[in-house]
Design a protein around this motif. Structure first.
Motif, mmCIF file in Angstrom:
data_model
loop_
_atom_site.group_PDB
_atom_site.id
_atom_site.type_symbol
_atom_site.label_atom_id
_atom_site.label_comp_id
_atom_site.label_asym_id
_atom_site.label_seq_id
_atom_site.Cartn_x
_atom_site.Cartn_y
_atom_site.Cartn_z
ATOM 1 N N TRP A 273 34.457 34.272 37.167
ATOM 2 C CA TRP A 273 34.458 33.599 35.995
ATOM 3 C C TRP A 273 33.083 32.932 36.046
ATOM 4 C CZ3 TRP A 273 34.575 27.576 37.286
ATOM 5 C CH2 TRP A 273 34.583 27.191 35.805
ATOM 6 N N LYS A 274 32.337 32.514 37.120
ATOM 7 C CA LYS A 274 31.083 31.864 36.983
ATOM 8 C C LYS A 274 29.921 32.735 36.746
ATOM 9 C CE LYS A 274 30.661 27.957 36.179
ATOM 10 N NZ LYS A 274 29.659 27.105 34.908
ATOM 11 N N SER A 275 29.701 33.938 37.502
ATOM 12 C CA SER A 275 28.724 34.722 37.228
ATOM 13 C C SER A 275 28.883 36.017 36.764
ATOM 14 C CB SER A 275 28.070 34.937 38.693
ATOM 15 O OG SER A 275 29.010 34.952 39.601
ATOM 16 N N ARG A 276 27.486 36.442 35.914
ATOM 17 C CA ARG A 276 27.381 37.655 35.374
ATOM 18 C C ARG A 276 26.700 38.549 36.614
ATOM 19 N NH1 ARG A 276 30.573 35.400 33.172
ATOM 20 N NH2 ARG A 276 30.774 34.714 31.195
ATOM 21 N N PHE A 277 27.577 39.532 36.834
ATOM 22 C CA PHE A 277 26.511 40.306 37.570
ATOM 23 C C PHE A 277 27.017 41.919 37.383
ATOM 24 C CE2 PHE A 277 30.185 38.728 39.868
ATOM 25 C CZ PHE A 277 31.074 39.922 40.155
ATOM 26 N N PHE A 278 26.131 42.672 37.861
ATOM 27 C CA PHE A 278 26.104 44.275 37.593
ATOM 28 C C PHE A 278 27.668 44.677 38.294
ATOM 29 C CE2 PHE A 278 25.875 48.670 39.021
ATOM 30 C CZ PHE A 278 26.037 49.316 37.632
ATOM 31 N N GLY A 279 28.537 45.310 37.594
ATOM 32 C CA GLY A 279 29.844 46.015 37.967
ATOM 33 C C GLY A 279 30.717 44.664 38.037
ATOM 34 N N ASP B 241 32.908 43.970 35.870
ATOM 35 C CA ASP B 241 34.194 44.360 35.211
ATOM 36 C C ASP B 241 34.877 45.358 36.142
ATOM 37 O OD1 ASP B 241 34.093 42.759 33.025
ATOM 38 O OD2 ASP B 241 33.176 44.247 31.646
ATOM 39 N N ALA B 242 34.169 46.127 36.706
ATOM 40 C CA ALA B 242 34.670 47.075 37.710
ATOM 41 C C ALA B 242 35.509 46.517 38.819
ATOM 42 C CB ALA B 242 33.371 48.250 38.124
ATOM 43 N N ILE B 243 34.571 45.238 39.272
ATOM 44 C CA ILE B 243 35.294 44.607 40.474
ATOM 45 C C ILE B 243 36.484 43.806 39.971
ATOM 46 C CG2 ILE B 243 34.934 42.688 41.857
ATOM 47 C CD1 ILE B 243 32.249 43.517 42.524
ATOM 48 N N SER B 244 36.653 43.308 39.018
ATOM 49 C CA SER B 244 37.798 42.808 38.391
ATOM 50 C C SER B 244 38.918 43.843 38.340
ATOM 51 C CB SER B 244 37.674 42.201 36.695
ATOM 52 O OG SER B 244 38.801 41.464 36.621
ATOM 53 N N LEU B 245 38.632 44.947 37.815
ATOM 54 C CA LEU B 245 39.554 46.053 37.765
ATOM 55 C C LEU B 245 40.113 46.429 39.085
ATOM 56 C CD1 LEU B 245 41.375 48.130 35.856
ATOM 57 C CD2 LEU B 245 39.325 49.548 36.625
ATOM 58 N N LEU B 246 39.087 46.474 40.221
ATOM 59 C CA LEU B 246 39.534 47.136 41.645
ATOM 60 C C LEU B 246 40.271 46.074 42.199
ATOM 61 C CD1 LEU B 246 36.176 48.480 42.701
ATOM 62 C CD2 LEU B 246 38.171 49.786 42.237
ATOM 63 N N ILE B 247 40.233 44.958 41.703
ATOM 64 C CA ILE B 247 40.995 43.865 42.529
ATOM 65 C C ILE B 247 42.242 44.000 42.057
ATOM 66 C CG2 ILE B 247 41.318 41.381 42.847
ATOM 67 C CD1 ILE B 247 38.362 40.824 42.504
ATOM 68 N N VAL B 248 42.701 44.096 40.720
ATOM 69 C CA VAL B 248 43.818 44.244 40.273
ATOM 70 C C VAL B 248 44.553 45.614 40.496
ATOM 71 C CG1 VAL B 248 45.246 43.877 38.158
ATOM 72 C CG2 VAL B 248 43.125 42.650 38.525
ATOM 73 N N LEU B 249 43.993 46.612 40.915
ATOM 74 C CA LEU B 249 44.401 47.706 41.041
ATOM 75 C C LEU B 249 45.502 47.913 42.070
ATOM 76 C CD1 LEU B 249 43.717 50.315 39.822
ATOM 77 C CD2 LEU B 249 42.358 51.178 41.685
ATOM 78 N N PRO B 250 45.524 47.317 43.055
ATOM 79 C CA PRO B 250 46.738 47.553 44.159
ATOM 80 C C PRO B 250 48.045 47.131 43.564
ATOM 81 C CG PRO B 250 44.793 46.304 45.408
ATOM 82 C CD PRO B 250 44.672 46.436 43.953
ATOM 83 N N ILE B 251 48.225 46.176 42.545
ATOM 84 C CA ILE B 251 49.366 45.864 42.022
ATOM 85 C C ILE B 251 49.822 47.123 40.885
ATOM 86 C CG2 ILE B 251 49.268 44.448 40.050
ATOM 87 C CD1 ILE B 251 50.912 42.421 41.876
ATOM 88 N N ALA B 252 48.751 47.457 40.303
ATOM 89 C CA ALA B 252 48.950 48.476 39.165
ATOM 90 C C ALA B 252 49.268 49.901 39.830
ATOM 91 C CB ALA B 252 47.934 48.448 38.347
ATOM 92 N N LEU B 253 48.634 50.084 40.915
ATOM 93 C CA LEU B 253 49.070 51.518 41.723
ATOM 94 C C LEU B 253 50.616 51.363 42.306
ATOM 95 C CD1 LEU B 253 46.025 52.378 43.545
ATOM 96 C CD2 LEU B 253 46.723 53.473 41.603
#
Lengths: 273, 344
Positions: A96-102, A104-116
């Motif tokens: 939410w707070k910071s803009r850093f490289f990757g 969006d990728a991290i956001s996706l990776l966190i959500v992945l276990p429930i999608a897989l």
């Protein structure tokens, strides 16, 4: 139910019947499970039940295997939820707070276990556990469950953060509060209901999880695993139903509570303190 | 304005870069203790970044920011003796109005009865007596604005920063709040640094104002100085309405080549028959369109080489005067001291 003046046209009889049929199809099996918990017949399920008894509740409570499985499930769910609350909140705050490289990728990776599919997560964890030669234990279960518990906390808290003005944090710092004081007096009260809802969903998810558990449990038996084993080797069949009723209660109550807590966030966050 | 004391805020050659963008570009200025200082400019001109540099939410990329003579680089916001009224008020939604106001005291561990008393005094000051127990969500925009002000003032900051505090209010409310803010500032006598993109607001409230453009200050001065003697085309155009006079028209009006700014209300429309007074610059033209604006009328006059806007006060008759008809030949006269040479 509230009456709503802006309702559309009334549903026809066919649609009502179909809807009712759908609801019954989904929920009658649940009722039957509850019903058999009170059956006096121990070896097989017969309908209608030959007699009504509550003795299975006492029997279930006395059995050591039930108690062990229940205790393990509760401890795993509680610990995985606690881990998820801390890690999920931290992750959502970062995204939410910071803009850093990757980001969006991290956001996706966190959500992945429930999608897989759980079986993928399960196999992956199992091989990781095997490669690192970690013995199966309470903690392997907790790690397995935390992977998907983090997701629900993360999603809930991130959604709340996105509706929270970042200026609140600046206002707090501006008025003399350091980071910890801002966390305590501004951030936590604002995300409290999201934490509660996310935590309860996480607990409910963990409590009845089977697939990931199967791969990370080793010889341990959580409640759902114990129930599976009871289907194969039945002894006092209604005891399984008693446990099922218990599981329904334990998972249903938090989900309903979470639903009501997040339904009207403004009222809830306004009504505390 | 700067008395013998140390300035409340001093910028020394301050720049703030965001990547390659110079949000604030080598800015220097002083704000005197007790002054009402405005930073005026369009959005993206760097005025809000300057405010955030004072508050401590941003750090300068180069240069020095001083608050009451002390360099504040690296000092976190919670250790600075300044408070901010935020643009969207940033009231804590989970706290009552009173808890919002006394937040700064609560953090400083002032006992509850004392801070409640002081919060109620602050609410009296901003005319919100009796709303202590309300929730911010139950207040109107104007009331929230006052709560934000009370909350920022309760710590008795030596400098109060205001970031477009009236931006979300409607015109009537904005005008009454301008007067009220000004009177509160006089009453408590602390320095106000006020960010706005509304030139009328800046002119009405400030002791001095700085006009920002592209991260730089174009001009600093009292409202009258900035309005009457704009130094650049940008300032002349941004602060109030203006006629920019260039090329051959400049020769006829100003006598020499260059760019000049003339305020529309400084120009008088005369009939061609009137005797021409000495010391006045004059050009002839024809009345174009007239827009009636209530207390004033805006008259467009077509002259050789362009169009000039004249604003006339509607004292008696105004646009109803017989010679204010489109097509009527007229003479425009203006006192030479009101023809301001500006840098392009």
């Amino acid at each position: 139910m509230r009456s709503d003046a802006r309702r559309g046209p009334r549903a026809g009889i066919a649609l009502k019947t179909a809807a009712l049929g759908g609801m019954l199809f989904l929920h009658i099996p649940l009722l039957i499970i509850v019903l058999y918990a009170f059956s006096s017949e121990a070896r097989s399920f017969t309908f209608p039940i030959p007699g009504f008894t509550t003795k299975w509740f006492a029997v279930a409570f006395e059995r050591q295997d039930v108690r062990d499985a229940l205790g393990l499930s509760l401890r795993v769910a509680a610990t995985a939820t606690a881990v998820a609350l801390v890690l999920g909140t931290l992750a959502s705050a970062a995204v939410w707070k910071s803009r850093f490289f990757g980001r969006d990728a991290i956001s996706l990776l966190i959500v992945l276990p429930i999608a897989l599919p759980g079986i993928i997560t399960g196999i992956a964890l199992r091989s990781a556990i095997a490669i690192t030669e970690i013995p199966f234990s309470f903690w392997t279960l907790v790690i397995g469950h935390a992977t998907f518990c983090i997701v629900v906390v993360y999603n809930n808290v991130l959604a709340r953060f996105r509706r929270t003005s970042g200026a609140l944090i600046e206002a707090s710092m501006d008025l003399g509060a350091n980071g910890l004081q801002t966390l305590r007096y501004v951030i936590l009260p604002n995300i409290a209901t999201a934490l509660l809802a996310g935590g309860m969903l996480a607990f409910a998810l963990s409590f009845d999880e089977v697939i990931v558990t199967t791969f990370t449990a080793g010889q341990q038996s959580t409640l759902p695993i114990w129930m599976l084993s009871q289907l194969l080797r039945p002894r006092d069949r209604p005891v399984t139903n008693v446990v099922a009723v218990f599981v329904i209660a334990v998972t249903f109550i938090p989900i309903i509570a979470a639903f009501y807590l997040t339904r009207d966030t403004h009222d809830v966050s306004g009504s505390q303190k | 304005m700067v008395a013998n004391g140390v300035p409340a805020v001093r910028f020394e050659d301050v720049s703030r870069l965001f990547g390659d963008v110079r949000a604030v570009d080598r800015v220097s200025f002083d704000v005197a203790d007790g002054e009402f200082f405005s930073m005026l400019g369009p959005s993206g001109s760097g005025k809000t970044t300057c405010l955030r540099l004072i508050a401590g939410f941003e750090q300068p990329s180069s240069g020095h920011v001083q608050v009451h003579g002390i360099n504040v680089e690296g000092v976190p916001p919670y250790e600075r003796d300044v408070n901010t009224v935020f643009q969207d008020y940033a009231l804590f939604p989970h706290m009552s109005v009173g808890e919002n106001v006394e937040y700064g005291l609560m953090i400083r561990k002032v006992p509850k009865p004392e801070r409640k008393k002081r919060a109620e005094e602050m609410l009296d000051l901003v005319k919100l007596s009796g709303l202590y127990a309300r929730k911010p969500s139950q207040l109107s925009g104007g009331q929230r604005q006052r709560v934000a002000l009370a909350r920022a003032l309760i710590n008795h900051p030596r400098v109060l920063l205001l970031d477009e505090p009236l931006g979300a209010l409607d015109l009537k409310l904005r005008e009454s709040m301008q007067a009220e803010l000004k009177s509160i500032q006089r009453q408590i006598g602390i320095t106000f640094v006020y960010v706005t993109h509304d030139q009328g607001e800046a002119l009405a409230m400030s002791d001095r104002l700085a006009v920002f453009n592209h991260g730089r200050i174009e001009q600093i001065g009292s409202p009258a100085e900035v309005y009457d003697h704009p130094k650049s085309v940008f300032v002349a155009g941004f602060v109030g309405q203006t006629n920019l006079i260039e090329r051959e028209l400049a020769l006829r009006f100003g006598g020499t080549a260059g760019t000049y700014a003339i305020r529309p209300e400084r120009i008088r429309i005369e009939p061609l028959t009137a005797p021409l007074s000495p010391g006045l610059a004059a050009v002839e033209g024809r009345i174009g369109g007239i827009t009636y604006l209530g207390s004033t009328s805006r008259v467009l006059v077509a002259v050789d080489g362009g169009e000039i806007v004249v604003v006339e006060t509607n004292l008696e008759g105004g646009t109803a005067m017989p010679d204010r008809q489109p097509g009527t030949p007229v003479r425009l006269v203006v006192d030479r001291k009101h023809i301001q040479s500006v840098a392009a």
